[in-house]
Design a protein around this motif. Sequence first.
Motif, PDB file in Angstrom:
ATOM      1  N   MET A  18       0.851  -1.170   0.000  1.00  0.00           N
ATOM      2  CA  MET A  18       0.000   0.000   0.000  1.00  0.00           C
ATOM      3  C   MET A  18       0.898   1.234   0.000  1.00  0.00           C
ATOM      4  SD  MET A  18      -2.982   0.940   2.709  1.00  0.00           S
ATOM      5  CE  MET A  18      -1.901   1.536   3.970  1.00  0.00           C
ATOM      6  N   LYS A  19       0.454   2.234  -0.726  1.00  0.00           N
ATOM      7  CA  LYS A  19       1.210   3.485  -0.723  1.00  0.00           C
ATOM      8  C   LYS A  19       0.246   4.655  -0.604  1.00  0.00           C
ATOM      9  CE  LYS A  19       1.527   3.858  -5.736  1.00  0.00           C
ATOM     10  NZ  LYS A  19       2.402   3.981  -6.890  1.00  0.00           N
ATOM     11  N   VAL A  20       0.793   5.791  -0.192  1.00  0.00           N
ATOM     12  CA  VAL A  20       0.015   7.016   0.006  1.00  0.00           C
ATOM     13  C   VAL A  20       0.583   8.104  -0.892  1.00  0.00           C
ATOM     14  CG1 VAL A  20      -0.592   8.831   1.654  1.00  0.00           C
ATOM     15  CG2 VAL A  20      -0.582   6.444   2.391  1.00  0.00           C
ATOM     16  N   VAL A  21      -0.329   8.826  -1.547  1.00  0.00           N
ATOM     17  CA  VAL A  21       0.041   9.975  -2.369  1.00  0.00           C
ATOM     18  C   VAL A  21      -0.799  11.157  -1.899  1.00  0.00           C
ATOM     19  CG1 VAL A  21       0.104  10.962  -4.686  1.00  0.00           C
ATOM     20  CG2 VAL A  21       0.605   8.521  -4.346  1.00  0.00           C
ATOM     21  N   GLY A  22      -0.140  12.223  -1.461  1.00  0.00           N
ATOM     22  CA  GLY A  22      -0.852  13.389  -0.959  1.00  0.00           C
ATOM     23  C   GLY A  22      -0.480  14.652  -1.713  1.00  0.00           C
ATOM     24  N   TYR A  23      -1.413  15.601  -1.677  1.00  0.00           N
ATOM     25  CA  TYR A  23      -1.217  16.897  -2.326  1.00  0.00           C
ATOM     26  C   TYR A  23      -1.458  17.992  -1.302  1.00  0.00           C
ATOM     27  CZ  TYR A  23      -1.339  14.230  -6.610  1.00  0.00           C
ATOM     28  OH  TYR A  23      -1.047  13.319  -7.594  1.00  0.00           O
ATOM     29  N   ILE A  24      -0.428  18.817  -1.105  1.00  0.00           N
ATOM     30  CA  ILE A  24      -0.559  19.948  -0.205  1.00  0.00           C
ATOM     31  C   ILE A  24      -0.331  21.221  -1.006  1.00  0.00           C
ATOM     32  CG2 ILE A  24       0.148  18.588   1.803  1.00  0.00           C
ATOM     33  CD1 ILE A  24       2.868  20.047   1.719  1.00  0.00           C
ATOM     34  N   GLY A  25      -0.701  22.337  -0.432  1.00  0.00           N
ATOM     35  CA  GLY A  25      -0.499  23.625  -1.072  1.00  0.00           C
ATOM     36  C   GLY A  25      -1.367  24.646  -0.378  1.00  0.00           C
ATOM     37  N   GLU A  26      -1.034  25.902  -0.600  1.00  0.00           N
ATOM     38  CA  GLU A  26      -1.842  26.932   0.034  1.00  0.00           C
ATOM     39  C   GLU A  26      -3.244  26.944  -0.587  1.00  0.00           C
ATOM     40  OE1 GLU A  26      -0.728  31.162  -0.958  1.00  0.00           O
ATOM     41  OE2 GLU A  26       1.062  30.122  -1.669  1.00  0.00           O
ATOM     42  N   PRO A  27      -4.205  27.587   0.074  1.00  0.00           N
ATOM     43  CA  PRO A  27      -5.564  27.622  -0.452  1.00  0.00           C
ATOM     44  C   PRO A  27      -5.597  28.128  -1.896  1.00  0.00           C
ATOM     45  CG  PRO A  27      -5.530  28.472   1.780  1.00  0.00           C
ATOM     46  CD  PRO A  27      -4.096  28.275   1.365  1.00  0.00           C
ATOM     47  N   ALA A  28      -6.388  27.471  -2.722  1.00  0.00           N
ATOM     48  CA  ALA A  28      -6.618  27.820  -4.127  1.00  0.00           C
ATOM     49  C   ALA A  28      -5.456  27.432  -5.043  1.00  0.00           C
ATOM     50  CB  ALA A  28      -6.959  29.305  -4.286  1.00  0.00           C
ATOM     51  N   ALA A  29      -4.548  26.590  -4.568  1.00  0.00           N
ATOM     52  CA  ALA A  29      -3.426  26.154  -5.397  1.00  0.00           C
ATOM     53  C   ALA A  29      -3.833  25.100  -6.428  1.00  0.00           C
ATOM     54  CB  ALA A  29      -2.293  25.624  -4.528  1.00  0.00           C
ATOM     55  N   GLY A  30      -5.023  24.508  -6.261  1.00  0.00           N
ATOM     56  CA  GLY A  30      -5.508  23.523  -7.226  1.00  0.00           C
ATOM     57  C   GLY A  30      -5.574  22.103  -6.711  1.00  0.00           C
ATOM     58  N   LYS A  31      -5.547  21.930  -5.402  1.00  0.00           N
ATOM     59  CA  LYS A  31      -5.546  20.587  -4.819  1.00  0.00           C
ATOM     60  C   LYS A  31      -6.825  19.813  -5.143  1.00  0.00           C
ATOM     61  CE  LYS A  31      -4.992  22.342  -0.766  1.00  0.00           C
ATOM     62  NZ  LYS A  31      -4.961  23.762  -1.113  1.00  0.00           N
ATOM     63  N   SER A  32      -7.968  20.423  -4.915  1.00  0.00           N
ATOM     64  CA  SER A  32      -9.245  19.741  -5.181  1.00  0.00           C
ATOM     65  C   SER A  32      -9.419  19.477  -6.677  1.00  0.00           C
ATOM     66  CB  SER A  32     -10.421  20.559  -4.654  1.00  0.00           C
ATOM     67  OG  SER A  32     -10.348  20.659  -3.253  1.00  0.00           O
ATOM     68  N   THR A  33      -8.985  20.397  -7.499  1.00  0.00           N
ATOM     69  CA  THR A  33      -9.055  20.210  -8.949  1.00  0.00           C
ATOM     70  C   THR A  33      -8.184  19.021  -9.361  1.00  0.00           C
ATOM     71  OG1 THR A  33      -9.456  22.558  -9.287  1.00  0.00           O
ATOM     72  CG2 THR A  33      -8.645  21.314 -11.186  1.00  0.00           C
ATOM     73  N   LYS A  34      -6.999  18.924  -8.794  1.00  0.00           N
ATOM     74  CA  LYS A  34      -6.107  17.798  -9.075  1.00  0.00           C
ATOM     75  C   LYS A  34      -6.775  16.486  -8.671  1.00  0.00           C
ATOM     76  CE  LYS A  34      -2.206  15.736 -10.068  1.00  0.00           C
ATOM     77  NZ  LYS A  34      -1.886  15.484 -11.469  1.00  0.00           N
ATOM     78  N   MET A  35      -7.413  16.489  -7.513  1.00  0.00           N
ATOM     79  CA  MET A  35      -8.031  15.254  -7.029  1.00  0.00           C
ATOM     80  C   MET A  35      -9.208  14.848  -7.908  1.00  0.00           C
ATOM     81  SD  MET A  35      -7.248  13.018  -4.885  1.00  0.00           S
ATOM     82  CE  MET A  35      -6.071  13.992  -4.003  1.00  0.00           C
ATOM     83  N   ARG A  36     -10.004  15.805  -8.350  1.00  0.00           N
ATOM     84  CA  ARG A  36     -11.119  15.472  -9.247  1.00  0.00           C
ATOM     85  C   ARG A  36     -10.589  14.873 -10.548  1.00  0.00           C
ATOM     86  NH1 ARG A  36     -13.437  19.968  -6.671  1.00  0.00           N
ATOM     87  NH2 ARG A  36     -12.616  21.431  -8.196  1.00  0.00           N
ATOM     88  N   SER A  37      -9.468  15.359 -11.027  1.00  0.00           N
ATOM     89  CA  SER A  37      -8.846  14.817 -12.230  1.00  0.00           C
ATOM     90  C   SER A  37      -8.398  13.365 -12.009  1.00  0.00           C
ATOM     91  CB  SER A  37      -7.656  15.694 -12.632  1.00  0.00           C
ATOM     92  OG  SER A  37      -6.930  15.115 -13.669  1.00  0.00           O
ATOM     93  N   ILE A  38      -7.784  13.118 -10.884  1.00  0.00           N
ATOM     94  CA  ILE A  38      -7.356  11.755 -10.543  1.00  0.00           C
ATOM     95  C   ILE A  38      -8.573  10.836 -10.457  1.00  0.00           C
ATOM     96  CG2 ILE A  38      -6.410  10.329  -8.669  1.00  0.00           C
ATOM     97  CD1 ILE A  38      -4.413  12.667  -8.177  1.00  0.00           C
TER      98      ILE A  38
END
Length: 157
Positions: A1-21
């Motif tokens: 099992m592995k974990v992949v996370g996305y961090i960044g300041e607000p509005a950097a595109g984290k949720s958009t990246k996750m929807r793409s994934i």
Amino acid sequence: MKVVGYIGEPAAGKSTKMRSIMAELGEGMLVKEGLVVYHLFPQTQSIVLGIYDGQVFSGTDRLSKAVGPKFRAWLTNLSENREYEDFTIYWEGERFSNAPNLEHMYATCPTTIYLLEADPEVLEQRHKARDNQNETWLKGMKTRIDNLAKQFPVIRI
């Protein structure tokens, strides 16, 4: 099992990246295990933490702020279950991007954290569109993410 996370300041595109994934992962189902809520994609052996249902603030922002300790116990249990040994767990955002959670992820299984960076002018425009995020809070979040990026290995994208 592995974990992949996305961090960044607000509005950097984290949720958009996750929807793409999620769009690439195929058909998934929403699973609730107490405070830990995620989308399960059995066909692609993937889990996406959070609630993605089309609302403006979705993903891990929809989880309880108290999810951290429950998440760490959940991750430990999942890592010990051979049924999930080939799974990838994806997450983004503030709920899981803190030192106790990141330390636990790195100690429990192979973990990759991506730091999403956006042009300052683009961030400013996005922040203005989100009128409920005040400047002091935004500065605090930027400092928090900068500190995590110094403390933990991250890949800047």
